[in-house]
Scaffold this active site. Structure first.
Site, PDB file in Angstrom:
ATOM      1  N   ARG A  27     -52.825 -39.226  18.888  1.00 58.20           N
ATOM      2  CA  ARG A  27     -53.064 -40.239  18.234  1.00 58.20           C
ATOM      3  C   ARG A  27     -52.049 -41.401  18.030  1.00 58.20           C
ATOM      4  O   ARG A  27     -51.949 -42.382  18.196  1.00 58.20           O
ATOM      5  CB  ARG A  27     -53.720 -39.761  16.662  1.00 58.20           C
ATOM      6  CG  ARG A  27     -55.072 -38.950  17.053  1.00 58.20           C
ATOM      7  CD  ARG A  27     -55.755 -38.714  15.727  1.00 58.20           C
ATOM      8  NE  ARG A  27     -56.728 -37.564  15.751  1.00 58.20           N
ATOM      9  CZ  ARG A  27     -57.579 -37.531  15.052  1.00 58.20           C
ATOM     10  NH1 ARG A  27     -58.112 -38.433  14.335  1.00 58.20           N
ATOM     11  NH2 ARG A  27     -58.503 -36.481  15.121  1.00 58.20           N
TER      12      ARG A  27
ATOM     13  N   ASP B 283     -60.904 -28.553  26.578  1.00 61.58           N
ATOM     14  CA  ASP B 283     -61.229 -29.846  27.099  1.00 61.58           C
ATOM     15  C   ASP B 283     -60.173 -30.520  27.783  1.00 61.58           C
ATOM     16  O   ASP B 283     -60.341 -30.797  28.872  1.00 61.58           O
ATOM     17  CB  ASP B 283     -62.096 -30.655  26.008  1.00 61.58           C
ATOM     18  CG  ASP B 283     -61.511 -30.538  24.761  1.00 61.58           C
ATOM     19  OD1 ASP B 283     -60.451 -30.399  24.586  1.00 61.58           O
ATOM     20  OD2 ASP B 283     -62.304 -31.246  23.781  1.00 61.58           O
TER      21      ASP B 283
ATOM     22  N   GLU C 212     -67.214 -38.801  23.095  1.00 63.26           N
ATOM     23  CA  GLU C 212     -67.158 -38.488  24.520  1.00 63.26           C
ATOM     24  C   GLU C 212     -68.336 -38.742  25.409  1.00 63.26           C
ATOM     25  O   GLU C 212     -68.202 -39.046  26.390  1.00 63.26           O
ATOM     26  CB  GLU C 212     -66.975 -37.018  24.559  1.00 63.26           C
ATOM     27  CG  GLU C 212     -65.588 -36.562  24.289  1.00 63.26           C
ATOM     28  CD  GLU C 212     -65.169 -36.221  22.718  1.00 63.26           C
ATOM     29  OE1 GLU C 212     -66.239 -36.679  22.041  1.00 63.26           O
ATOM     30  OE2 GLU C 212     -64.144 -35.970  22.112  1.00 63.26           O
TER      31      GLU C 212
ATOM     32  N   GLU D 172     -52.347 -33.425  17.492  1.00 64.84           N
ATOM     33  CA  GLU D 172     -53.131 -34.400  16.980  1.00 64.84           C
ATOM     34  C   GLU D 172     -52.057 -35.710  16.846  1.00 64.84           C
ATOM     35  O   GLU D 172     -52.610 -36.840  17.105  1.00 64.84           O
ATOM     36  CB  GLU D 172     -53.547 -34.295  15.590  1.00 64.84           C
ATOM     37  CG  GLU D 172     -54.613 -33.171  15.835  1.00 64.84           C
ATOM     38  CD  GLU D 172     -56.002 -33.678  16.423  1.00 64.84           C
ATOM     39  OE1 GLU D 172     -56.077 -34.961  16.882  1.00 64.84           O
ATOM     40  OE2 GLU D 172     -56.953 -32.607  16.313  1.00 64.84           O
TER      41      GLU D 172
END
Ligand code: DMJ
Length: 467
Positions: free
Chosen positions: A131, A255, A371, A127
């Site tokens: 980010r 993903d 998404e 993360e």
């Protein structure tokens, strides 16, 4: 503070490897008079911009200096004992692109004045990479402010010890002050969604170690695909490299591993990434694609045998149409996006997970995910079918109807009842508003010939080695 350089706002044609395809057929035919005119699209882009400003103001008013805002209780929220300014870092390039100059200047100043990574906290490596590192790099490339690059370099130096595992697959958490690591159960998304950020930093700083470590982790993940199917599972032990959960799919936990195989080829021209992508997409299309009554979905299968296990698709899986389109398979992308839109329409906003054979919600939350909008944008750019913008308008209307509060935007706890939850993840501003805005903006709003979006929608510009 430096003036914002409009590097990405230069008008240039969008160039993809895919050839322009004729408009793809969809469930509902859209005639020329129902298509959105340029003027209507421009109006929509302005509406999105105003709503993004409203979401930002909620953070600004109630959570300034913290990671994110809880829009219903009007309270700040931090991920750890100390803040990493998650929302300002994640949102800065969106504020710049949307032309929200005062807000962008405000966020920029807060970051350079207050952000420090010298903190005795264990953070999620994945993360923090997508980010914070992604946000800082993209903001650096947009503004030219060297302080942002310095912050990115400092952060990555602190996180590098994660790669010191027996396999080179990263530990999942790192203490930013001590460099101590922990967390051995990882997954392909966490081990393979690093190279765009670390690779860009390597090019910008002239430190190849960043590229090499992140690429090694990506390759080590790929090497462990199942021999028969070529699929990866969704949990792996970084100490041994053994799979601890063998479910194969394109949703959460896997993903963006697939996403980065293609995008690292696009951004760096790395031929190994292209070869890994080609092998992987063939496996996905063979074993995960599921044709149900003429609709295309991608479900779950056992990684070793390829046998179907679940007919699940959800808001995270909905990035795949965008990736398929970007990598040249517009027809398949268009069919899958139509399925995703059916999932959205079922309750007027998409659920986290749907059983597509039963058309029943399995997990009912909607944490403001981007998404499906991201995919609409790639398709709109690539096949020009007016229906993607019309679907986008429907989704934006629903998004505003159900997620807007007096003080920003908040997650939906249950898409069936529309009960709201009390959090606004930083990706709402980093990604969801950005992709909505791009969908309704002209092509020259973002030069996709020069940038590749990281998985958190931070546009990273191509940099030649050593520059
Ligand atoms: C984002 O943090 C990234 O897009 C990530 O790859 C997956 N999920 C969230 C948004 O849904």
């Amino acid at each position: 503070m430096k003036k914002i350089a409009p590097l990405l706002l230069i008008a240039l044609c969008t160039v993809f490897t895919a050839k322009a395809s004729p408009p793809s057929p969809g469930p509902k035919a859209i005639s020329a008079d129902t298509a959105m005119t340029d003027a209507q699209a421009a109006k929509m882009a302005l509406r999105v911009r105003a709503e993004a400003q409203h979401a930002w103001q909620g953070y600004r008013k109630y959570a300034w200096g913290h990671d994110d805002v809880k829009p219903l209780s009007r309270q700040p929220h931090d991920w750890y004992a100390e803040t990493l300014l998650m929302t300002p870092v994640d949102a800065l390039d969106t504020l710049i692109l949307l032309g929200l100059k005062d807000e962008a200047d405000d966020a920029h100043k807060l970051i350079v004045d207050k952000l420090s990574f010298d903190k005795d906290i264990y953070v999620s490596h994945f993360e923090t990479t997508i980010r914070e590192l992604g946000g800082l790099l993209s903001a650096y490339q947009l503004t030219g402010d060297p302080k942002l690059l310095k912050l990115a370099d400092d952060l990555a130096t602190r996180m590098l010890p994660v790669f010191d595992s027996p396999t080179g697959l990263p530990w999942t958490q790192v203490n930013l002050r001590t460099g101590q690591v922990r967390g051995y159960e990882s997954n392909p998304a966490e081990t393979g969604t690093l190279l765009l950020e670390y690779g860009t930093l390597a090019r910008l700083t002239g430190k190849p170690v960043y590229y090499d470590k992140a690429k090694h982790a990506l390759v080590e993940t790929f090497k462990r695909r199942a021999p028969k199917t070529g699929l990866v599972g969704d949990a792996i032990d970084v100490r041994t490299g053994a799979w601890t959960h063998t479910s194969a799919h394109v949703g959460g936990g896997i993903d963006s591993y697939y996403e980065y195989l293609w995008k690292c080829w696009k951004l760096f021209g790395d031929k190994d990434c292209l070869a890994m992508w080609k092998t992987s997409i063939a496996s996905i299309n063979t074993y995960l694609a599921d044709d149900v009554d003429g609709s295309l979905w991608y479900g779950h299968a056992d990684m070793a045998t390829g046998q179907r296990t679940e007919s699940y698709y959800g808001s995270l899986d909905a990035f795949l149409p965008g990736l398929l389109a970007y990598s040249g398979d517009v027809p398949r992308a268009a069919r899958l996006q139509d399925s995703g839109f059916r999932m959205w329409q079922l309750h007027g906003i998409e659920p986290e997970r749907l059983d597509y054979r039963k058309m029943k919600v399995v997990s009912a939350g909607y944490p403001l995910r981007p998404e499906i909008i991201e995919s609409a944008w790639y398709l709109q750019r690539l096949d020009g079918n007016p229906k993607w913008r019309l679907q986008g308008k429907q989704m934006f209307d629903d998004f505003v109807r159900y997620a807007r509060t007096d003080d920003g935007y908040t997650a939906i706890a249950n898409v069936v009842t529309k009960q709201q939850a009390d959090h606004m993840e930083s990706f709402a501003l980093a990604e969801t508003f950005k992709y909505f805005w791009l969908l309704f903006s002209p092509k020259d709003a973002l030069n996709l010939d020069q940038v590749v979006m990281n998985t958190e929608a931070h546009p990273l510009r191509r940099v030649e080695a050593g520059k």
